[in-house]
Enzyme design. Structure first.
Site, PDB file in Angstrom:
ATOM      1  N   CYS A   2       0.813  -1.113  -0.011  1.00 24.39           N
ATOM      2  CA  CYS A   2       0.182   0.067   0.077  1.00 24.39           C
ATOM      3  C   CYS A   2       0.896   1.322  -0.163  1.00 24.39           C
ATOM      4  CB  CYS A   2      -0.726   0.165   1.392  1.00 24.39           C
ATOM      5  SG  CYS A   2      -1.921  -1.433   1.366  1.00 24.39           S
ATOM      6  N   ARG A  27       4.338   0.345  -6.406  1.00 26.94           N
ATOM      7  CA  ARG A  27       4.428  -0.563  -5.305  1.00 26.94           C
ATOM      8  C   ARG A  27       3.235  -1.574  -5.491  1.00 26.94           C
ATOM      9  NH1 ARG A  27       6.570   2.136  -0.816  1.00 26.94           N
ATOM     10  NH2 ARG A  27       5.019   1.434   0.863  1.00 26.94           N
ATOM     11  N   TRP A  74      -3.125  -2.404  -1.641  1.00 29.31           N
ATOM     12  CA  TRP A  74      -2.854  -3.903  -2.141  1.00 29.31           C
ATOM     13  C   TRP A  74      -3.422  -4.711  -1.083  1.00 29.31           C
ATOM     14  CZ3 TRP A  74      -0.024  -5.866  -6.188  1.00 29.31           C
ATOM     15  CH2 TRP A  74       0.351  -7.296  -6.028  1.00 29.31           C
ATOM     16  N   ASN A  98      -0.980   1.066   5.758  1.00 26.52           N
ATOM     17  CA  ASN A  98       0.013  -0.002   5.275  1.00 26.52           C
ATOM     18  C   ASN A  98       0.617  -0.903   6.266  1.00 26.52           C
ATOM     19  OD1 ASN A  98       1.874  -0.957   3.385  1.00 26.52           O
ATOM     20  ND2 ASN A  98       3.539   0.418   3.459  1.00 26.52           N
ATOM     21  N   GLY A  99       0.251  -1.956   5.839  1.00 24.29           N
ATOM     22  CA  GLY A  99       0.812  -3.276   6.530  1.00 24.29           C
ATOM     23  C   GLY A  99      -0.243  -4.145   7.360  1.00 24.29           C
ATOM     24  N   GLU A 481      24.358 -19.195   5.457  1.00 24.52           N
ATOM     25  CA  GLU A 481      24.088 -17.861   4.974  1.00 24.52           C
ATOM     26  C   GLU A 481      24.732 -16.800   5.773  1.00 24.52           C
ATOM     27  OE1 GLU A 481      22.762 -16.328   2.223  1.00 24.52           O
ATOM     28  OE2 GLU A 481      21.855 -14.399   2.822  1.00 24.52           O
ATOM     29  N   LYS A 485      27.130 -14.206   3.785  1.00 26.65           N
ATOM     30  CA  LYS A 485      27.067 -12.670   3.873  1.00 26.65           C
ATOM     31  C   LYS A 485      28.100 -12.077   4.417  1.00 26.65           C
ATOM     32  CE  LYS A 485      24.314 -11.782   2.152  1.00 26.65           C
ATOM     33  NZ  LYS A 485      23.088 -12.503   1.399  1.00 26.65           N
ATOM     34  N   GLU A 488      31.218 -12.119   2.195  1.00 28.32           N
ATOM     35  CA  GLU A 488      31.259 -11.446   0.726  1.00 28.32           C
ATOM     36  C   GLU A 488      31.323  -9.854   1.038  1.00 28.32           C
ATOM     37  OE1 GLU A 488      27.344 -11.734  -1.660  1.00 28.32           O
ATOM     38  OE2 GLU A 488      26.464 -12.329   0.158  1.00 28.32           O
ATOM     39  N   HIS A 504      33.042 -33.311  14.192  1.00 29.98           N
ATOM     40  CA  HIS A 504      33.690 -33.856  13.040  1.00 29.98           C
ATOM     41  C   HIS A 504      34.722 -33.313  12.273  1.00 29.98           C
ATOM     42  CE1 HIS A 504      30.593 -37.245  13.779  1.00 29.98           C
ATOM     43  NE2 HIS A 504      29.905 -36.188  13.749  1.00 29.98           N
ATOM     44  N   LYS A 604      25.955  -8.307  -9.183  1.00 30.05           N
ATOM     45  CA  LYS A 604      24.512  -8.681  -8.718  1.00 30.05           C
ATOM     46  C   LYS A 604      23.732  -9.889  -9.688  1.00 30.05           C
ATOM     47  CE  LYS A 604      21.147  -7.867  -6.215  1.00 30.05           C
ATOM     48  NZ  LYS A 604      21.173  -8.378  -4.980  1.00 30.05           N
TER      49      LYS A 604
HETATM   50  C1  F6R Z   1      24.853 -13.653  -2.030  1.00 30.48           C
HETATM   51  C2  F6R Z   1      24.326 -13.184  -3.361  1.00 30.48           C
HETATM   52  C3  F6R Z   1      24.408 -14.340  -4.365  1.00 30.48           C
HETATM   53  C4  F6R Z   1      23.228 -14.708  -5.083  1.00 30.48           C
HETATM   54  C5  F6R Z   1      23.530 -15.574  -6.279  1.00 30.48           C
HETATM   55  C6  F6R Z   1      22.408 -16.125  -7.065  1.00 30.48           C
HETATM   56  O1  F6R Z   1      24.361 -12.531  -1.174  1.00 30.48           O
HETATM   57  O2  F6R Z   1      23.637 -12.427  -3.647  1.00 30.48           O
HETATM   58  O3  F6R Z   1      24.926 -15.516  -3.718  1.00 30.48           O
HETATM   59  O4  F6R Z   1      22.227 -15.252  -4.344  1.00 30.48           O
HETATM   60  O5  F6R Z   1      24.625 -15.225  -7.171  1.00 30.48           O
HETATM   61  O6  F6R Z   1      21.897 -14.990  -7.630  1.00 30.48           O
HETATM   62  P1  F6R Z   1      20.183 -15.015  -8.136  1.00 30.48           P
HETATM   63  O7  F6R Z   1      19.360 -15.217  -6.953  1.00 30.48           O
HETATM   64  O8  F6R Z   1      20.063 -13.802  -9.007  1.00 30.48           O
HETATM   65  O9  F6R Z   1      20.251 -15.939  -9.007  1.00 30.48           O
END
Ligand code: F6R
Length: 609
Positions: A2, A27, A74, A98-99, A481, A485, A488, A504, A604
């Site tokens: 929304c 949105r 929405w 919104n929410g 994860e 994170k 990277e 192990h 990305k």
């Molecule tokens: C980690 C990250 C990458 C993506 C990977 C897959 O933070 O962003 O590991 O998750 O490159 O990318 P997608 O999801 O676009 O296939």
């Protein structure tokens, strides 16, 4: 999601409200409305569908008020319709929202018993009646809002307009963003600065828990305790870009913080809030009762979302399920189900080369291709039989955050739908699970409050050479994860392990220099993870524990830090525990002065092998 707008103007505001709403169209919405004061009386125009329908209504029946609020809805609680469209109003006030108000049902029952009449199916209307009740009891509008806000649970942004109050708007924020725009003798409220760009570039953002009292020549901010606080206005670049950072330093921070809101959007895509059931937004049908095997494949964070979802597909839907990283899957030539096989591909960008190649392999093996993607026009989406959109909105930070949690919400919803179709969960269990999902935005908002503690912790973590993450059950993929994170964006070496694997091998690494981050909600596996913590402590390891009140109370060994998460049902804890895990990486990288949004060597969208 929304969109919210409010204007205290010098001239009639209705058309400006619509113009601002148009800038929030991105949105997504299915109805819209505006309310103004005409001679002190509240007057509304609402329309289903696109903004042009509202505009047509306004040209037939214009509104001339100099103060107004508007909304693009929405649908969450109740289908798109005029009665469900915002603003919702009583004789005392109009409100847009919104929410999700999690505890609306109990308030609705209470208010109906007292004779308050409801016109819609929405959760929002209870807010209108709750504040009206306080005004009927003798409170002034500002006091009435102050009395009601602490009673609302969930993640929400609100804007109020009061009858007879020509110089007062109130906005409130608990989760979804809200900005105040400061003009020359005019004042504005909006879901983002972009909505307000035609009117002003002086923007002050409400912090979580804040509410703002707007007059044409002044704005007062109060925090969650009601204390008056300063929220300085800043100049936002003219015509603020559609995807801007809001009041955050980095896109990653913005994307971490907007999770309560975007997750709400994903929930509304997959969930009927009124009946507490799941619904699939795609027209193609997939008969889960016939599915013999689910094969998942993805890369990086998307892969870890799949690894988390495997627990749900196995326990809730009892579907045999395997998952592999796409770069391996594509060359392994795995034998897939000869009949009724579903192959699922997860990707934020929808363009990842290895994931696409895996999809093509699965297609050649006659699997039904289901993709879970953020970009619905992407190649992976286009080559799939069925597309499940995660609706996270543009993710700009290279390190994936909100796409991870939105993927998890999508996958959890699909797993519940599969469980219903296969008869492995009852209608009552579906409702219970859906109610747990509906709580997520509120829980995530609470989880974000650990940020101050995490900022302090980040100074210590930034000095580490290696970090180990441990978890069990769905906290195991989250441990992976967390390590991904941290690696990277801070370039600190980190590993994630299933806590049971500690002895192990990785236990050999434990010494007084290595932080061990343990993700351990108080679930059926907590005691097992607690034993692993003892093993770490016995070797002088530094434990950082992410748990809830109960887990903290039962932890007898000293920790370097304990981050307390809100108490919640265990099945979907990964979505909420993802937040401190993301914040740890973000703040550690920040302390180290790294380029958080564009870490070295990373892209990305990985369109090459
Ligand atoms: C980690 C990250 C990458 C993506 C990977 C897959 O933070 O962003 O590991 O998750 O490159 O990318 P997608 O999801 O676009 O296939």
């Amino acid at each position: 999601m929304c969109g919210i707008v409010g204007i205290l103007g010098k001239n009639p505001v209705a058309l400006d409200v619509v113009e601002a709403l148009r800038r929030l169209e991105y949105r997504g919405y299915d109805s819209a409305g505006v309310a103004t004061l005409e001679d002190g009386q509240l007057t509304r125009r609402r329309a289903e569908g696109k903004l042009r329908n509202l505009e047509q209504k306004l040209s037939r029946e214009p509104l001339n008020g100099l103060i107004g609020i508007g909304h693009t809805r929405w649908a969450t609680h109740g289908r798109p319709s005029v009665p469900n469209a915002h603003p919702h109003a009583t004789d005392k006030l109009a409100v847009v929202h919104n929410g999700i108000i999690e505890n609306f049902a109990e308030f609705r029952a209470e208010l109906e018993a007292e004779g308050y009449r409801f016109e819609s199916e929405t959760d929002t209307e209870v807010v209108a009646h709750l504040v009206t009740r306080e005004i009927n009891r003798g409170l002034k509008p500002i006091e009435a809002v102050g009395a009601v806000l602490p009673r609302l649970r969930g993640a929400f942004a609100l804007a109020f307009l009061f009858s007879g109050e020509e110089d007062l708007l109130i906005g409130a924020r608990n989760g979804p963003p809200l900005a105040v725009g400061i003009g020359d003798g005019e004042m504005y409220l909006g879901s983002d600065a972009f909505a307000l760009a035609p009117f002003t570039n002086m923007i002050a953002y409400l912090e979580d828990g804040d509410w703002a009292i707007l007059h044409r020549n002044a704005v007062e901010f109060r925090d969650v305790t009601g204390k008056v606080v300063q929220r300085p206005a800043q100049m936002v670049a003219a015509g603020a870009a559609l995807v801007d950072k809001g009041n955050h330093r980095h896109f990653m921070a913005k994307e971490i913080h907007e999770q309560p809101e975007v997750v709400t959007h994903t929930l509304t895509t997959y969930i009927d809030m009124v009946s507490a059931s799941v619904r699939m937004p795609f027209k193609e049908t997939l008969d889960w009762s016939q599915v013999e095997r689910l094969s998942m494949s993805a890369c990086g964070t998307a892969y870890l979302a799949g690894l988390t979802a495997r627990y749900w597909f196995e326990t809730l839907a009892r579907v045999p399920c395997d998952i592999d990283v796409a770069s391996e899957f594509r060359y392994r030539e795995p034998p897939l189900a000869p009949r009724n096989g579903v192959a699922m591909f997860l990707s934020q960008s929808g363009e990842t080369a290895d994931t696409l190649a895996s999809l093509r392999y699965a297609k050649s093996q006659n699997q039904t291709i289901l993709s879970v993607v953020n970009v619905p026009t992407s190649t992976i989406a286009r080559e799939s039989h069925i597309v499940a959109p995660i609706t996270a909105g543009p993710e700009i930070g290279v390190a994936s955050t909100k796409a991870f949690t939105c993927k998890l919400v999508t996958l959890a919803s699909i797993a519940i739908a599969a469980g219903r179709a296969r008869g492995t969960i009852s209608v009552a269990r579906e409702q219970e699970l859906v109610r747990e999902l509906i709580m997520l935005p509120g829980l995530m908002t609470q989880a974000l409050k650990t940020e101050v503690q995490i900022e302090r912790l980040a100074h210590k973590l930034s000095k580490a050479r290696d970090v180990l993450y441990l978890g069990r059950g769905t906290s195991y993929p989250l441990a992976l994860e967390g390590a991904l994170k941290l690696k990277e964006i801070s370039y600190i070496h980190a590993e994630g392990y299933a806590a049971g694997e500690l002895k192990h091998g990785p236990i050999a690494l434990i010494d007084e220099d290595m932080p061990v981050i343990v993700v351990a909600p108080h679930d059926h596996l907590f005691e097992k993870t607690a034993s692993n913590m003892h093993e770490v402590a016995a070797r002088g390891g530094r434990i950082i524990l992410i748990t809830d009140e109960k887990g903290a109370a039962e932890t007898t060994i000293p920790t370097e830090a304990t981050i307390i998460m809100p108490t919640m049902a265990p099945t979907f804890s990964a979505m909420v525990y993802a937040i401190p895990v993301q914040l740890i990486a973000y703040h550690t990288a920040l302390v180290m002065g790294k380029d958080v949004d564009q870490p070295r060597n990373l892209a990305k969208s990985v369109t090459v092998e």
